[in-house]
Every structure is written in structure tokens, then in C-alpha cells.
Design an enzyme around this catalytic site. Structure first.
Site, PDB file in Angstrom:
ATOM      1  N   HIS A 162      -3.626  -2.413  -7.602  1.00 42.68           N
ATOM      2  CA  HIS A 162      -2.824  -1.545  -6.831  1.00 42.68           C
ATOM      3  C   HIS A 162      -3.460  -1.292  -5.441  1.00 42.68           C
ATOM      4  CE1 HIS A 162      -2.540   1.190 -10.869  1.00 42.68           C
ATOM      5  NE2 HIS A 162      -1.403   0.698 -10.588  1.00 42.68           N
ATOM      6  N   ARG A 179      -1.807   2.265 -21.560  1.00 44.98           N
ATOM      7  CA  ARG A 179      -2.922   1.448 -21.619  1.00 44.98           C
ATOM      8  C   ARG A 179      -4.084   2.214 -22.109  1.00 44.98           C
ATOM      9  NH1 ARG A 179      -1.842  -1.597 -16.266  1.00 44.98           N
ATOM     10  NH2 ARG A 179       0.141  -0.569 -16.214  1.00 44.98           N
ATOM     11  N   ASN A 234       9.759  -7.289  -5.984  1.00 43.00           N
ATOM     12  CA  ASN A 234       8.783  -7.021  -7.006  1.00 43.00           C
ATOM     13  C   ASN A 234       9.169  -7.232  -8.269  1.00 43.00           C
ATOM     14  OD1 ASN A 234       6.836  -5.892  -8.425  1.00 43.00           O
ATOM     15  ND2 ASN A 234       6.916  -3.789  -7.223  1.00 43.00           N
ATOM     16  N   GLU A 287       4.607   0.964  -1.790  1.00 43.50           N
ATOM     17  CA  GLU A 287       3.963  -0.430  -1.649  1.00 43.50           C
ATOM     18  C   GLU A 287       4.933  -1.612  -0.938  1.00 43.50           C
ATOM     19  OE1 GLU A 287       3.592   0.972  -5.530  1.00 43.50           O
ATOM     20  OE2 GLU A 287       1.786  -0.249  -5.793  1.00 43.50           O
ATOM     21  N   GLY A 339       0.414   6.784 -11.709  1.00 49.83           N
ATOM     22  CA  GLY A 339       1.844   6.427 -12.072  1.00 49.83           C
ATOM     23  C   GLY A 339       1.870   5.746 -13.471  1.00 49.83           C
ATOM     24  N   GLY A 391       0.737  11.553  -9.692  1.00 47.70           N
ATOM     25  CA  GLY A 391       0.146  12.114  -8.387  1.00 47.70           C
ATOM     26  C   GLY A 391       0.790  12.820  -7.436  1.00 47.70           C
ATOM     27  N   ARG A 396       5.578  -9.161  -4.155  1.00 48.84           N
ATOM     28  CA  ARG A 396       4.245  -8.468  -4.747  1.00 48.84           C
ATOM     29  C   ARG A 396       3.898  -9.379  -5.920  1.00 48.84           C
ATOM     30  NH1 ARG A 396       3.716  -2.481  -7.369  1.00 48.84           N
ATOM     31  NH2 ARG A 396       1.648  -2.881  -7.581  1.00 48.84           N
TER      32      ARG A 396
HETATM   33  P1  AMP Z   1       5.372   5.137 -10.724  1.00 48.45           P
HETATM   34  O1  AMP Z   1       4.693   4.087 -11.509  1.00 48.45           O
HETATM   35  O2  AMP Z   1       4.565   5.591  -9.439  1.00 48.45           O
HETATM   36  O3  AMP Z   1       6.715   5.159 -10.492  1.00 48.45           O
HETATM   37  O4  AMP Z   1       5.204   6.391 -11.546  1.00 48.45           O
HETATM   38  C1  AMP Z   1       6.077   6.709 -12.567  1.00 48.45           C
HETATM   39  C2  AMP Z   1       5.228   7.829 -13.581  1.00 48.45           C
HETATM   40  O5  AMP Z   1       5.553   9.009 -12.837  1.00 48.45           O
HETATM   41  C3  AMP Z   1       6.185   7.848 -14.889  1.00 48.45           C
HETATM   42  O6  AMP Z   1       5.508   7.388 -15.946  1.00 48.45           O
HETATM   43  C4  AMP Z   1       6.312   9.444 -14.745  1.00 48.45           C
HETATM   44  O7  AMP Z   1       5.944   9.850 -16.217  1.00 48.45           O
HETATM   45  C5  AMP Z   1       5.648  10.019 -13.762  1.00 48.45           C
HETATM   46  N1  AMP Z   1       6.281  11.147 -13.249  1.00 48.45           N
HETATM   47  C6  AMP Z   1       7.418  11.040 -12.401  1.00 48.45           C
HETATM   48  N2  AMP Z   1       7.797  12.311 -11.806  1.00 48.45           N
HETATM   49  C7  AMP Z   1       6.816  13.050 -12.545  1.00 48.45           C
HETATM   50  C8  AMP Z   1       6.661  14.730 -12.607  1.00 48.45           C
HETATM   51  N3  AMP Z   1       7.338  15.511 -11.774  1.00 48.45           N
HETATM   52  N4  AMP Z   1       5.613  15.131 -13.349  1.00 48.45           N
HETATM   53  C9  AMP Z   1       4.680  14.248 -14.168  1.00 48.45           C
HETATM   54  N5  AMP Z   1       5.025  12.856 -13.983  1.00 48.45           N
HETATM   55  C10 AMP Z   1       5.948  12.542 -13.204  1.00 48.45           C
END
Ligand code: AMP
Length: 400
Positions: free
Chosen positions: A181, A241, A9, A379, A210, A330, A93
Site C-alpha cells: 500500500h 485475508r 492498475n 493511488e 479497504g 477508513g 501499478r
Molecule cells: P477500497 O479497497 O479502498 O476501495 O475499499 C473497499 C472496501 O471499503 C470494501 O470492502 C467496502 O466494504 C468498504 N466500504 C466502502 N464504503 C463503506 C462504508 N460506508 N462503511 C464501511 N465500509 C465501507
């Protein structure tokens, strides 16, 4: 040693990789994952086994990982030293499959040429996604490479969902809503029969929250609508964004404010969203910990838009049975989930506070009209599954 599949990725500043063992009955198990981060700035190679054991943590000379292409050579060399046999295929990806690709595809020169024509549709992501494919083609032409698209899962949308109210000729040119996504949503759709069998055949909204954020409407496990459109800028506000934005704002920035197109692109991808709105951070964790009213405003806007888009997607589904939270925010933030659920109380959403605090999987209260789940996404596993499935469908002896 088991046969393996490598998943890649590649983004603008990192190449993430994960190696899967192919076990009995083609069961896939992650052996290790890692990445080169800070490509072109402060490159570093890290990898850890599934049990958390650190396999490598090495700072790289800048000239050895100045771009995705050179960084790919480092990944290849490290894998060569670490593995006793080459992977039997590599799954990539790729953000954009354009209007044509509704499923993963074995990449040959002709497919690669087609994927390159989609670069203008995803100028920040597609070139980086394609760079390792091209580089492996050159150095390892015997290796089977498979492209898995973030857009493919949405290609079954009704045509109405993919239209803009613009002249037909532009639709023909590919100016349409694609949705992104998709690998995450496909993984969740495949997981629902196991985790939430009562929801799998029903009307479900999945919120992928995310670093990028979008939501998808699933009917019986198939995508019928998505909040992301022509690009990954649309829909929900994200870390940097803006999400949904009146096209007039873009015109104003171009004309009245005389912003150059390149500066505008940077602004929309990197300076807006939670970062722009709060003036503090793009990270929900930082905003949640802040007492600054601007942080609260940004998070209120975020959960307000998630609730609003829920109504929009429920209208596309003509009803709603379930809601799933996934991805970094989430999966990990009980506070954000609680705030969203609070705004959806009118729909009959009610959380079980304890289940929410421990991240579910089922987090709705028994009396909730909508069943709410937290389902961690994967993913990379979805890409490995697609890669293996395509591999198995190929007649043996056919050249890659
Ligand atoms: P991802 O793109 O799925 O890896 O998600 C990354 C994002 O998840 C980052 O911008 C973090 O700010 C958020 N994140 C990770 N852990 C937490 C948490 N415990 N509470 C709130 N946001 C989180």
C-alpha cells in the site's frame, strides 16, 4: 488538447484505468476513469468522466476479455476511439519492486525481466500487473511505460524492521518484510503538509482500511514500519485475508489437515479475515448492518487488532502525534473510526462526534492528545505524478 498520462492498475479480475490531463505547470487533473471488471467471468467495460457522466457501459463477450491480456486490447481499442492523441506515457501499478526498487522506474526489457523474478513473492498480483506492460510492449513499443511499486515507499525502513528471525541466507534470497500500500501512504504523506501541517514533520500512523488493510508508521513523512510484511497477508485482518497468523497454524493445515499448497493459498487469500471469522460477509457495511453476534465478533476483532497494531507502530515511532484513516472503510465508516478511537482512549485519543460523522478531515476533539484525520487516498494520482516526474527527468530524444 492537453497531453495526457494513462494510469493502469491490473488485478486478477479487473483492469482499472484513469486518464489525467497535464495542465499548466504540470498540474494533473483526472479526465475520466473506468475499468473492465469480471475478466474471465462476466466482463464489462465501464467508464465515467470526472463529473460523473457515463462514457461507456458495455457488456463484453467472454472471449474478448477472457484474461488480462485480451481485456487490455479492449481497453486500448476504446481509448483509441475516445482520445484524439495517445497518452505520452503509461504509469502502471506494480505490487512488487523486490529489494532493489525504491522508486518508480522506466520499464525496458531488462527491468521487465527483473520484475518477473518477483512473481514468486506475489504470485497472485505480480503476473496480472505485468501482463498489460508486456502486451503494450508488443503492440505499442514506442509508448513510454513506468512501473510504480507498492513496496517502494517502505524501502527506507531501518533494516531491523525488515528482518525475520530466520537464517541470514534467506534474507539474502529476499525473504524479508517489504510492506505494501506504499502508493497510498506516499500520497497521504504528500497531502499532510497541506491538510495537517502540524503533523507532517511528526510521528503519524496511517491506517489504510479497504479491501486490503494495513497500517504504516510515518516519521516526518517517511515510512519507518508497516504491518504488512513479506506478503500482503500479514498484519491486520482484512475482508478475506487473516492478517497476522502463527506460522504453526499454516504448518498444522499442511500436515495434520493435509491441505494442498494451492488450496491453502486460496484459503488464506479468499476464505479468512472478516468473511471467515463472521461466516457472513467480507464487507464491513454488511457486518455493521447485521444483528448476528458473529458479525459483531468479527468487527470487534478488526478494531481490536487496529488498536493493538497502533501500539506496535507507536513503539517503532517512539511516540505518536497523529493518526490518519484512509481507503474505503477508513474514509466512509464513522462507526469503525469511533470503535478504534474508543480502544485508543488510553493514548489520549478523543473524537469530535460531529466531525467524525461528516468524515472530517480533522475528526479529533480539541482536547485530544493525538490529532486524528480522515484523508481520502488517491493511488492513481500518485502513479500519474511519479510517471510525469520520471518523464520530465528523462533527457528528450532518449528512446523509451
Ligand atoms: P477500497 O479497497 O479502498 O476501495 O475499499 C473497499 C472496501 O471499503 C470494501 O470492502 C467496502 O466494504 C468498504 N466500504 C466502502 N464504503 C463503506 C462504508 N460506508 N462503511 C464501511 N465500509 C465501507
Amino acid at each position: 488538447m492537453a497531453e495526457t498520462i494513462l494510469v493502469l492498475n491490473a488485478g486478477s479480475s479487473s483492469i482499472k484505468f484513469e486518464l489525467f490531463d497535464i495542465g499548466p505547470e504540470d498540474r494533473l487533473a483526472s479526465r475520466f476513469s473506468g475499468q473492465i471488471e469480471g475478466i474471465g467471468v462476466r466482463p464489462r467495460l465501464v467508464a465515467a468522466s470526472r463529473s460523473g457522466e457515463r462514457l461507456v457501459d458495455r457488456t463484453l463477450a467472454l472471449e474478448n476479455a477472457a484474461d488480462v491480456e485480451t481485456a487490455m486490447t479492449v481497453v486500448e481499442t476504446w481509448l483509441g476511439e475516445t482520445l484524439d492523441a495517445a497518452p505520452i506515457a503509461v504509469g502502471h501499478r506494480v505490487v512488487h519492486g523486490g529489494p532493489v526498487h525504491a522508486a518508480p522506474v522506466v520499464v525496458d526489457e531488462r527491468v521487465l525481466a527483473t520484475l518477473e523474478t518477483f512473481v514468486p513473492l506475489a504470485p497472485l498480483h505480480q503476473p496480472n500487473n505485468l501482463a498489460p506492460i508486456r502486451s503494450l510492449f508488443r503492440r505499442r513499443p514506442e509508448l513510454l511505460q513506468i512501473a510504480c511499486f507498492d513496496t517502494a515507499f517502505h524501502r527506507g525502513h531501518p533494516e531491523l524492521a525488515d528482518r525475520f528471525a530466520i537464517p541470514e541466507a534467506l534474507w539474502e534470497e529476499g525473504i524479508r518484510r517489504y510492506g505494501f500500500h506504499g502508493l497510498s501512504y506516499e500520497y497521504i504523506a504528500a497531502k499532510l503538509p497541506e491538510i495537517a501541517p502540524e503533523l507532517a514533520p511528526g510521528k503519524v500512523i496511517v491506517a489504510h482500511l479497504g479491501s486490503g488493510c494495513s497500517m504504516c508508521a510515518l516519521r516526518a513523512g517517511r515510512s519507518v514500519e508497516s504491518t504488512m510484511g513479506f506478503t500482503a497477508l500479514d498484519g491486520l485482518p482484512m475482508g478475506t485475508r487473516p492478517g497476522q497468523l502463527d506460522a504453526g497454524v499454516v504448518l498444522h493445515l499442511l500436515t495434520a489437515k493435509a491441505m494442498a499448497p494451492v488450496a491453502l493459498q486460496h484459503f488464506l487469500y479468499h476464505e479468512c479475515g472478516l468473511k471467515g471469522l463472521s461466516g457472513i460477509s467480507n464487507d464491513v457495511r454488511v457486518l455493521l448492518a447485521s444483528a448476528d453476534p458473529r458479525a459483531k465478533r468479527a468487527l470487534d476483532f478488526f478494531t481490536y487488532k487496529i488498536a493493538q497494531m497502533t501500539g506496535w507502530l507507536a513503539a517503532a515511532l517512539e511516540g505518536l502525534d497523529g493518526f490518519v484513516f484512509t481507503a474505503g472503510i477508513g474514509e466512509n465508516s464513522a462507526t469503525i473510526r469511533e470503535a478504534v478511537a474508543h480502544r485508543l482512549a488510553w493514548l489520549g485519543v478523543k473524537l469530535d462526534p460531529h466531525a467524525n460523522a461528516v468524515h472530517g478531515p480533522l475528526i479529533s476533539a480539541p482536547e485530544s492528545r493525538i490529532r486524528v484525520y480522515v484523508v481520502p487516498t488517491d493511488e492513481e494520482l500518485m502513479i500519474a505524478r511519479h510517471t510525469l516526474a520520471l518523464l520530465r527527468r528523462r533527457p528528450t530524444g532518449e528512446p523509451a
